[in-house]
Design an enzyme around this catalytic site. Structure first.
Site, PDB file in Angstrom:
ATOM      1  N   THR A 378      81.067  38.249  28.202  1.00 24.62           N
ATOM      2  CA  THR A 378      80.256  36.865  28.774  1.00 24.62           C
ATOM      3  C   THR A 378      81.727  35.547  28.740  1.00 24.62           C
ATOM      4  O   THR A 378      82.709  35.934  27.489  1.00 24.62           O
ATOM      5  CB  THR A 378      79.402  36.428  27.378  1.00 24.62           C
ATOM      6  OG1 THR A 378      78.664  37.078  27.935  1.00 24.62           O
ATOM      7  CG2 THR A 378      78.272  34.853  28.182  1.00 24.62           C
ATOM      8  N   THR A 396      78.401  34.795  32.528  1.00 25.73           N
ATOM      9  CA  THR A 396      78.501  36.418  32.282  1.00 25.73           C
ATOM     10  C   THR A 396      78.218  37.380  33.211  1.00 25.73           C
ATOM     11  O   THR A 396      77.395  37.036  34.214  1.00 25.73           O
ATOM     12  CB  THR A 396      77.695  36.573  31.345  1.00 25.73           C
ATOM     13  OG1 THR A 396      77.890  37.740  29.976  1.00 25.73           O
ATOM     14  CG2 THR A 396      76.168  36.280  31.482  1.00 25.73           C
ATOM     15  N   VAL A 397      78.311  38.535  33.163  1.00 27.03           N
ATOM     16  CA  VAL A 397      78.377  39.725  33.958  1.00 27.03           C
ATOM     17  C   VAL A 397      77.545  40.753  32.539  1.00 27.03           C
ATOM     18  O   VAL A 397      77.555  41.484  33.296  1.00 27.03           O
ATOM     19  CB  VAL A 397      79.667  40.404  34.895  1.00 27.03           C
ATOM     20  CG1 VAL A 397      79.886  39.655  35.768  1.00 27.03           C
ATOM     21  CG2 VAL A 397      80.613  40.700  34.185  1.00 27.03           C
ATOM     22  N   ASN A 398      77.147  40.121  31.534  1.00 22.62           N
ATOM     23  CA  ASN A 398      76.731  41.333  30.561  1.00 22.62           C
ATOM     24  C   ASN A 398      78.391  41.801  30.050  1.00 22.62           C
ATOM     25  O   ASN A 398      78.627  41.308  29.401  1.00 22.62           O
ATOM     26  CB  ASN A 398      75.599  41.736  30.661  1.00 22.62           C
ATOM     27  CG  ASN A 398      74.907  42.250  29.828  1.00 22.62           C
ATOM     28  OD1 ASN A 398      74.530  41.665  29.013  1.00 22.62           O
ATOM     29  ND2 ASN A 398      74.259  43.532  30.418  1.00 22.62           N
ATOM     30  N   ASP A 420      69.769  43.138  29.967  1.00 22.15           N
ATOM     31  CA  ASP A 420      68.709  42.728  29.211  1.00 22.15           C
ATOM     32  C   ASP A 420      67.299  42.331  29.040  1.00 22.15           C
ATOM     33  O   ASP A 420      66.913  41.676  28.450  1.00 22.15           O
ATOM     34  CB  ASP A 420      69.389  40.930  29.339  1.00 22.15           C
ATOM     35  CG  ASP A 420      71.014  40.569  28.649  1.00 22.15           C
ATOM     36  OD1 ASP A 420      70.984  41.755  27.830  1.00 22.15           O
ATOM     37  OD2 ASP A 420      71.561  39.548  29.165  1.00 22.15           O
ATOM     38  N   SER A 449      68.165  35.958  27.259  1.00 22.67           N
ATOM     39  CA  SER A 449      68.894  35.511  27.541  1.00 22.67           C
ATOM     40  C   SER A 449      69.787  35.271  26.119  1.00 22.67           C
ATOM     41  O   SER A 449      69.144  34.600  25.801  1.00 22.67           O
ATOM     42  CB  SER A 449      70.521  34.386  28.468  1.00 22.67           C
ATOM     43  OG  SER A 449      71.593  34.553  27.918  1.00 22.67           O
ATOM     44  N   GLY A 469      79.424  36.902  22.766  1.00 21.15           N
ATOM     45  CA  GLY A 469      79.113  37.643  22.039  1.00 21.15           C
ATOM     46  C   GLY A 469      78.174  38.109  21.490  1.00 21.15           C
ATOM     47  O   GLY A 469      77.449  38.465  20.923  1.00 21.15           O
TER      48      GLY A 469
END
Length: 587
Positions: A378, A396-398, A420, A449, A469
């Site tokens: 992220t 993000t892309v996780n 997620d 998220s 984070g």
């Protein structure tokens, strides 16, 4: 009077004071209109900050700068975000005074039912949830660029995407975090021919100091710049995305790609002391959790407490907010969320009454799992322009490098955001947080998220902040808000030491040095479990030595100054301030 009676009396008194001032707090009289003395951008990479500044110098506004900064981060931080992912954009339109939340979160493909993430023995298929085509939701970030440019910007996409296109085509120097992240994900990323073509283009893995070029990504950005939405979600790029996903066994459809839409939602806003806080609504869990935690803490003047009791109370607020996150939060288009209750002062007052001033409350439910040691995933940037427009954006892309899959010919690294969702109810995801039916996948649904882009406004100061984070995003933003309330400047807020509690596992985690030894002993005496880096020497698990990458800007209206803070944990980040020309101030 016993300690219990004193505590009950203090809770009653705090409730009466809150009740008497609630109406006055609801609509505070704003100070006289004023413009910032310039513009400021803080982002996780200097090249992205410069891309945003270029737009401001060319007559664009904060929203144009946001597109340029976001797109540049998508090129130089594939470890953290990109066109194959999504994000949240919190906007403040200075002309209308409106706050807007642009939800560009990824959506679930129809084929991605919970049964697809189970092994034959019924156990959770962690590999499918985190790697490859089944881990990827339909991307939202390209649609966000189009939406911001069409509705809020002053410059065309061909202008705002130009810096990112140049960075992708001509390349940029590989920095340490990028190379380390690739090394940690190499086994997964090299499963896929499209990913190998990008990251092994020179015959060997990228290493620090290499010039990393992404010509396919440059062409995809050019298609988006010239054709807008259709340049990514339809036509040649869409066909290549679908072909790459299908070749690896995924089941995206052309209709799902073409049907993706960003959504504008009303942000959450509430009062904390002298501040008006504006933050992210669901499908972010961050805003409601932030409202819950800060309004619980409203009952104490944290600045007057010793460090151990201050951390104790903050942790107890974290514990309660994460418990509610687990059971109640999801995509508001699919689930009825008791938002008014969870974000209300009355609910917070009830939770506050359950907190003992000197003892930890055991989480006392199912045992949790360790939060992974992460600070790579992220990214966030914060912007204020000379007209007073503001953007807080987290994208993000996780996980590190997302799914690891780049469909050949696109340069687009796909996300692994399906993790997620609560793919198996009650099973912790990669960040150790659990979920149930409210966050179960469904066609077109947006996964929950923790991203928490946030504005803070007081009579004298305006701040924009956020961080990556994982589940720790929420608590890092909380500590940032408390830091500004203590009078810290932007750089000091970005550098604050960090600690975290997420209900399960029932322990306080902290960065190296965040909780001094004597304070740790006091917390343990109160009943808190601790997972500290120093525990590693004694055989404990230990927490990651540093967390997050907070980026923030601060406009001090009283002093007439504009400053930025870029997290010192990230050596390639940059905060930059530009003086406003007279014309910009008048706009």
């Amino acid at each position: 009077m016993t300690a219990k009676k004193r505590f009950a009396a203090s809770v009653l008194l705090a409730g009466l004071l809150l009740s008497s001032t609630a109406c006055a707090d609801a609509r505070r009289e704003q100070p006289a209109a004023a413009h910032p003395p310039g513009a400021a951008i803080a982002s996780a990479h200097a090249l992205a900050t410069e891309a945003g500044m270029q737009m401001l110098r060319q007559g664009g506004n904060a929203f144009d700068a946001a597109v340029a900064t976001s797109a540049a981060l998508s090129v130089v931080e594939p470890i953290s975000s990109g066109l194959g992912g999504g994000g949240f954009f919190l906007l403040h339109d200075a002309k209308t005074g409106k706050d807007i939340f642009v939800d560009a979160r990824e959506t679930a493909p129809a084929a991605a039912t919970p049964a697809e993430y189970l092994l034959q023995n019924g156990e959770f298929n962690r590999d499918r949830a985190e790697n490859g085509p089944w881990s990827a939701g339909i991307p939202g970030l390209p649609a966000a660029f189009v939406h911001l440019a069409d509705k809020y910007g002053q410059l065309p996409l061909k202008t705002t995407l130009a810096p990112a296109i140049k960075l992708a085509r001509e390349g940029f120097p590989v920095y340490g975090r990028l190379a380390r992240g690739y090394a940690s994900r190499r086994a997964v990323m090299e499963r896929y021919p499209g990913t190998r073509a990008v990251f092994l283009a020179g015959g060997a893995p990228i290493k620090e100091g290499d010039v990393f070029k992404q010509p396919d990504l440059a062409r995809t950005l050019e298609s988006l710049a010239s054709k807008g939405f259709d340049g990514f979600y339809k036509g040649d790029v869409a066909e290549k995305l679908l072909a790459g996903v299908h070749a690896e066994g995924g089941r995206w459809t052309a209709q799902e790609l073409a049907g993706y839409r960003v959504k504008e939602r009303a942000p959450i806003s509430f009062k904390y002391r002298d501040w008006r806080i504006v933050t992210a609504p669901p499908p972010s869990s961050g805003g409601i959790a932030l409202a819950e935690m800060l309004q619980i803490l409203q009952g104490w003047d944290l600045r007057k407490l010793d460090e151990a009791h201050r951390i104790h109370l903050v942790v107890e607020s974290m514990r309660r907010a994460f418990r509610d996150r687990t059971f109640y939060l999801g995509d508001p288009d699919f689930v009825k969320i008791p938002m008014r209750t969870l974000a209300s002062r009355d609910y917070a007052a009830g939770l506050r009454a359950t907190i003992h001033p000197d003892k930890a409350t055991p989480s006392d439910l199912l045992s949790g799992q360790q939060t992974p040691l992460e600070d790579e995933e992220t990214t966030h940037f914060s912007i204020i322009d000379a007209a007073g427009n503001r953007v807080a954006a987290t994208q993000t892309v996780n996980l590190t490098y997302g799914s690891g899959l780049i469909p050949p010919g696109t340069g687009v690294l796909l996300n692994d955001e399906m993790d997620d969702f609560a793919l198996k109810p009650g099973t912790p995801n990669a960040f150790g947080v659990m979920g149930y039916d409210a966050n179960a996948p469904a066609p077109g649904k947006r996964m929950l998220s923790s991203m928490t882009p946030t504005f803070m406004e007081s009579p004298d100061r305006v701040a924009v902040l956020g961080t990556p984070g994982g589940s720790r995003i929420i608590t890092m933003v909380l500590l940032g808000v408390l830091g500004y309330d203590q009078g810290l400047d932007a750089q000091a807020v970005a550098a604050l030491p960090r600690y975290h509690h997420q209900w399960m596992p029932d322990e306080i985690e902290a960065e190296s040095g965040a909780i001094p030894g004597p304070v740790a002993k006091e917390l343990q005496a109160m009943g808190h479990g601790l997972d500290l880096p120093s525990d590693e020497a004694a055989g404990g698990r230990g927490s990651s030595h540093v967390w997050g990458n907070l980026q923030t800007v601060l406009w001090d209206r009283k002093a007439g100054t504009l400053t930025g803070g870029s997290d010192p944990r990230n050596p390639v980040g940059k905060a930059e301030v530009m003086a406003a020309p007279a014309a910009a101030k008048a706009r």
